[in-house]
Design an enzyme around this catalytic site. Sequence first.
Site: not given
Ligand code: UDP
Length: 298
Positions: A5, A10, A73, A79, A119, A133, A149, A160
């Site tokens: 990492d 992290g 990588n 491989k 992403y 691959y 998750t 998140r």
């Molecule tokens: N979200 C929210 N308030 C927050 C953070 C996220 O309402 O403070 C919403 C975001 O707009 C999305 C959902 O929660 O619709 C999940 O967001 P997250 O960032 O967890 O991951 P995503 O599933 O979008 O990759």
Amino acid sequence: MIGMDNLITGDKKNIEHLFHLEQFEYYHHDVSKHVHVPGELDYILHFASPASPIDYLKIPIQTLKVSSLGTHNLLGLAKAKKARILVASTSEVYGDPLVHPQNENYWGNVNPVGPRGVYDEAKRFQEAITMAYHTYHQLETRIARIFNTYGPRMRLNDGRVLPAFIGQALRGEDLTVFGDGTQTRSFCFVDDLIEGIYRLLLSDYAGPVNLGNPDEITINEFAEEIIKLTGTNQKIIHKTLPVDDPQQRQPDIALAKKLLGWEPKINRAEGLKITYGYFSALPKEELYKSNEPRQFTQ
Ligand code: UDP
């Protein structure tokens, strides 16, 4: 057993409990740069990448590099070592999906040049090169498409929704729902996911497999659940919906059920209780720590 990492998002604390194991080694390394590991390897699990939309907006180039150059990588390493490799893909390959629930045959609705493109497109490239691959070099490859998750050891301020809401409740702040909160997600507890990953690794199936919990909920309902769970007196406030935020997301896990005999066992109430237990036991200063991704040259 090697953990590798660069800790850009992290935290070493998350693996400290492994350091006493004689067979465990930690390499501080960015897999986007050449990876050298001496000796034999049986399995490689490529999970390196920021996974929070807020993180990958802050470090877009590294997000692109880790799933493209980093995957290349590690495929090369697999491989050379004749190892089996599992790569962590994502429900983001489906973008803002026009098919619901999403199954593995759906090709997705992704904006390549939107903020999430760094992403989504990197993960789509990751799937493409992993499959190449497999077909060209006959490498043993596995692709897990991981849906939302959660669980202990998430970074409290990674942006998140679950750590955001729990952090807000613990600090006595209002809960920030983005947009009108009618968008949906389906949350899988980490122990269930790990069981699915393990079974997929040991299977003989090279195509992508959805892993997630199909129990779908709106973000408004989710905020209400967190308010109840934490007992906070705070309320819900609404903020702007991020660009290209998927409106609905639910995994179709029929393939994982059939192939792996797998489905999630831990419901949200149970999983949230365990996760809240973890966050509420953190030292107070963690709640106020600026927990930005570490800045490296992109
Ligand atoms: N979200 C929210 N308030 C927050 C953070 C996220 O309402 O403070 C919403 C975001 O707009 C999305 C959902 O929660 O619709 C999940 O967001 P997250 O960032 O967890 O991951 P995503 O599933 O979008 O990759």
